[in-house]
Write an enzyme that holds these catalytic residues in place. Structure first.
Site, short mmCIF file in Angstrom:
data_model
loop_
_atom_site.label_atom_id
_atom_site.label_comp_id
_atom_site.label_asym_id
_atom_site.label_seq_id
_atom_site.Cartn_x
_atom_site.Cartn_y
_atom_site.Cartn_z
N GLU A 406 9.41 -5.79 0.82
CA GLU A 406 9.44 -4.43 1.27
C GLU A 406 10.75 -3.55 0.78
OE1 GLU A 406 8.32 -6.75 2.94
OE2 GLU A 406 6.16 -6.13 3.63
N HIS A 473 1.59 -6.36 14.73
CA HIS A 473 0.61 -5.57 13.80
C HIS A 473 -0.08 -4.46 14.65
CE1 HIS A 473 0.51 -9.24 11.59
NE2 HIS A 473 0.09 -8.86 10.75
#
Ligand SMILES: Cc1ncc(C[n+]2csc(CCOP(=O)(O)OP(=O)(O)O)c2C)c(N)n1
Ligand SMILES: [Mg+2]
Length: 667
Positions: A406, A473
């Protein structure tokens, strides 16, 4: 040459270089050396605040810069004064930058070498060192996408190679075959830490093998070797774009910065390297080879000294910056003139996920160089299938699968923006933005304010709970970003808003975090215009009107509020869906609260430090006289978000809202 060799501590092999090139190399090294000597005096006199010395490392900055074309980007670090001077930035502007004056590059907002300039194609560092490397990837990617055959040169110290950014950037550059020269200046120390405590391989150049990349080791104190080798490497990259890792062996002759000294450095090491001084040795060599006379040397030095002194005068005589609050605030974001594109009448009922996918596709059609990057976004179509079919429509250059990194990808997006290319980065889950947090909050957010460089990047953030996906998540982490000046934050609750706001996010040249609630992806349907349209930022939508209370929400919480009202038809409420959190439509909030006299803010995020707290404070500050009850905040529990349904339901704010609303109405 054997006699020459014994005279000098550096073996100069001038190859094809003519005398004027050799003298130019010398002049270019001498200038930063002489500037530094002057700076050390000024430092002692208290006239400048801090100094990171590159004395002893000039050959690297100069040799690399002279190998680059003027239109090619360079990303230097704190010891690379020679890059700035060899690119011929007027010295008075450099000095003004260091003094925080207006003719510097940051309007007094950032110090020393922490600036970039498109005029000189230099992108200066942020303090965190490593992010530069990924930004170079992005610039190089733009070169590949536009078939420009340009090289990008980025610097790091050997200490910086321990950062994750280094590994991510090299890996991405190799996987994508990006034309970057990664220049590692191995000067023996990272602050006080010797190389033996920094890494455990023989040469940093060895790391290249692991990334499938070519590498070279170059004597960083030998200007001829640096220049001729890097010149050839750069030319070969232009002909065959690829990344190359270059390790320059050199030494940091002074302290990390001037105040910190060199006590921890063994004296014999300093003495040995002093004999390899790149400037002194090259000067002796030129004289020995009769390429430079004593008189010419004097003339050169006088010329540089004159330039330094005159430039210092200009900088010192420049007025200090008179700061204006308005200008400070205005420069946080690049000005964006919102252009409304109206939707036509043809609509279709779609889910939130379809609206986002269609909107993204239409923006790809409108912006012919818009690039999408993310994990599994290409053939696989992304884990939520938002980019399903995009590769077929737009090709793999523009729809790019990324390695799992990322940081490097957010940095690459920054680099693309520097090179004039828009991008959308898909975080696979908003939770994973933590692995790219530094470049979001420090690079994307601060660049426009610091040196007028926008970050034309949209980060798509699939977020939110109610999907039994556990603590990593399910988070809704918008408050990490609304806290950071320089970012815009969008959080739609409906397909119509999502599509129009995504179009605007992509048009907006500023960094935008675009939150997409996963729980709404397939559960919320709406009639949405089939064609492209835009919606403005900073405009909440009032979904229902009523006189009793103002309900303020965004994202999934909007639906929780509406559901509660459906079950309680007697409650007359204004329901405000904020749609964008930064900018925030405070006027819509105040107007409603002034009418109803009661306000309740509902959000999915946990309470403390959430947006409800700020909105509550704003209402208190701006509508106090109109309030008939304390402002109420309803948020999720102060725990991480749990996995199983029963725990998650208990965690989420949804279940608490009805009671809280009724309490407020009864107050
Ligand atoms: C992320 C981060 N951690 C720590 C620091 C503090 N710091 C600044 S420079 C430096 C040493 C860097 O060493 P190296 O990369 O070898 O470069 P050199 O200073 O030797 O040129 C450190 C620890 C920082 N700026 N950023
Ligand atoms: Mg170092």
């Amino acid at each position: 040459m054997s006699e020459t060799k014994s005279l000098f501590n550096i073996d100069y092999n001038i190859k094809d270089l003519d005398s004027s090139e050799l003298v130019q190399l010398y002049k270019n090294m001498l200038k930063p050396r002489m500037i530094e000597e002057k700076m050390l005096i000024l430092l002692r006199q208290g006239k400048i605040s801090k100094w990171f010395s590159g004395i002893g490392q000039e050959a690297i900055s100069v040799g690399v810069t002279m190998s680059m074309r003027k239109n090619e980007y360079m990303l230097p670090m704190h010891r690379n004064l020679g890059v700035f001077t060899t690119r011929e930035i007027p010295l008075h502007r450099l000095f003004a930058q260091w003094q925080g004056k207006a003719s510097g590059f940051t309007k007094g907002r950032d110090r020393s070498f922490h600036f970039g300039t498109q005029e000189y194609k230099i992108v200066g560092m942020i303090s965190h060192l490593g992010p530069q490397l990924g930004v170079a990837d992005g610039i190089a990617l733009a070169s590949n996408l536009k078939s420009k055959n340009e090289v990008t040169a980025v610097f790091t110290g050997e200490g910086g190679t321990s950062e994750g950014d280094f590994h991510e950037a090299l890996n991405v550059a190799s996987v994508w075959n990006l034309p970057v020269m990664f220049c590692v200046e191995n000067n023996g120390y990272g602050l006080s830490t010797p190389t033996s405590e920094q890494y455990n391989c023989k040469d940093i150049a060895d790391r290249a093998l692991g990334y499938g990349m070519e590498s070279h080791i170059i004597d960083g104190n030998n200007i001829i070797e640096v220049y001729t080798k890097v010149r050839d490497i750069a030319e070969s990259i232009r002909n065959m774009p690829r990344p190359v890792l270059i390790e320059f062996k050199t030494f940091r002759m002074r302290g990390h910065e001037e105040a910190s000294g060199t006590k921890y450095v063994p004296q014999d090491l300093i003495d040995t390297w002093a004999k390899k001084d790149p400037v002194v040795n090259f000067q002796s060599f030129l004289k020995e080879e009769s390429l430079l006379t004593e008189e010419e040397e004097v003339v050169i030095k006088e010329g540089i000294l004159k330039e330094i002194n005159e430039s210092l005068d200009i900088a010192y005589n420049e007025e200090v910056i008179v700061s204006s609050v308005t200008e400070e605030l205005n420069d946080v974001y690049q000005t964006f003139k919102y252009k409304e594109v109206k939707s036509n009448n043809k609509t279709e009922e779609v889910r939130l996920i379809d609206a986002i996918s269609d909107g993204l596709k239409q923006s790809m059609q409108r912006h012919s160089d818009l690039v999408i990057m993310g994990q599994d976004v290409a053939e696989y179509g992304g884990v939520f299938k938002i980019t399903d079919g995009f590769v077929e429509a737009f090709g793999k250059d523009r729809v790019r699968n990324t390695p799992i990194c990322e940081s490097a990808i957010v940095e690459a997006a920054m680099g693309l923006s520097i090179a004039g290319v828009k991008s959308v980065v898909e975080m696979q889950f908003a939770d994973f933005v933590t692995s790219g947090f530094n470049p979001v909050v420090n690079y994307l957010a601060k660049s426009h304010y610091r040196w007028n460089q926008n970050a034309d990047v949209v980060l798509r953030m699939p977020c939110g709970g109610g999907v039994a996906a556990g603590p990593f998540h399910s988070q809704t982490n918008e408050a990490w970003f609304t806290k950071t000046p320089g970012l815009k934050v969008v959080y739609p609750a409906f397909p119509y808003d999502a599509k129009g706001l995504l179009a605007t996010a992509i048009n907006d040249p500023n960094p935008v975090l675009f939150f997409e609630h996963k729980g709404l992806y397939r559960s919320i349907r709406q009639n949405v215009p089939v064609d492209y349209y835009t919606l403005p930022f900073g405009k909440a939508s009032v979904l229902r009107e009523g006189k009793d209370v103002t309900i303020i929400a965004y994202g999934a919480a909007v639906h929780w509020a509406l559901e509660t009202l459906e079950n309680n038809e007697n409650i007359q409420a204004d329901v405000i869906d904020l749609r964008t959190l930064q900018p925030l439509d405070t006027e819509a909030i105040y107007a409603s609260v002034r009418k109803t006299g009661k306000a309740i803010i509902l959000h999915e995020d946990s309470l403390f430090g959430g947006i409800a707290s700020d909105i509550s404070a704003l209402i208190m500050e701006h509508c106090f006289e109109y309030l008939d009850a304390p402002v109420k905040r309803v948020a999720s529990m102060e725990t991480p978000i749990p996995f199983i349904n029963q725990l998650e339901e208990q965690y989420l704010a949804k279940g608490k809202f009805e009671v809280a609303l009724k309490d407020l109405l009864a107050y």
